[in-house]
Write an enzyme that holds these catalytic residues in place. Structure first.
Site: not given
Length: 151
Positions: A40, A68, A146-148
């Site tokens: 990210h 992905k 984590h990228f949410d």
């Protein structure tokens, strides 16, 4: 005497144990924080071309074995992203409560798989945006893991 020694040594011991809890036990395996950086973070990008997503998804190993479906790259300095861990707590997409929403908008690139694109020829649409981001943080909010999403 023994009680004094305990009171002196106990706080540093607790600190060491907390730090060790944030360290990845296996050096061979990518930690969640390292995975976040790989997937990210791209802070040095000043220009994004139409092929940016296709190139970056491949370069960052997100097209190995499959394509992905979507990914977001953040074009801000890492400290600016890490500070989000101390901003407003929000519920994560999957229900966890360790997510935080940035108070300011950030430069991001949203990549999503083009319709009909299939592995091994992963082709992505590239969309530049300025949005607030939502990230998950762990280890007493010291690591972005984590990228949410974005808002």
């Amino acid at each position: 005497m023994a009680q004094e020694r305990f009171c002196i040594l106990f706080p540093p011991l607790v600190l060491v144990l907390l730090v060790l809890g944030c360290v990845q036990p296996s050096l061979a395996k990518e930690s969640q924080a390292e995975k976040f950086l790989r997937q990210h973070m791209d802070p040095d990008t000043s220009t994004v071309t139409p092929d940016y997503c296709k190139q970056m998804m491949k370069r960052r190993n997100m097209t190995v074995g499959y394509c992905k479906p979507k990914n977001t790259f953040i074009h801000e300095p890492l400290p600016d992203v890490q500070v989000v861990c101390f901003e407003g707590t929000v519920r994560c997409e999957k229900g966890k409560l360790n997510c935080h929403k940035s108070t300011s908008k950030m430069r991001i690139t949203y990549c999503h798989l083009k319709k009909g694109s299939k592995y091994p020829n992963c082709d992505y649409e590239t969309q530049q945006l300025q949005k607030s981001i939502v990230v998950a943080c762990e280890c007493r909010q010291y690591e972005t893991v984590h990228f949410d999403g974005f808002v």
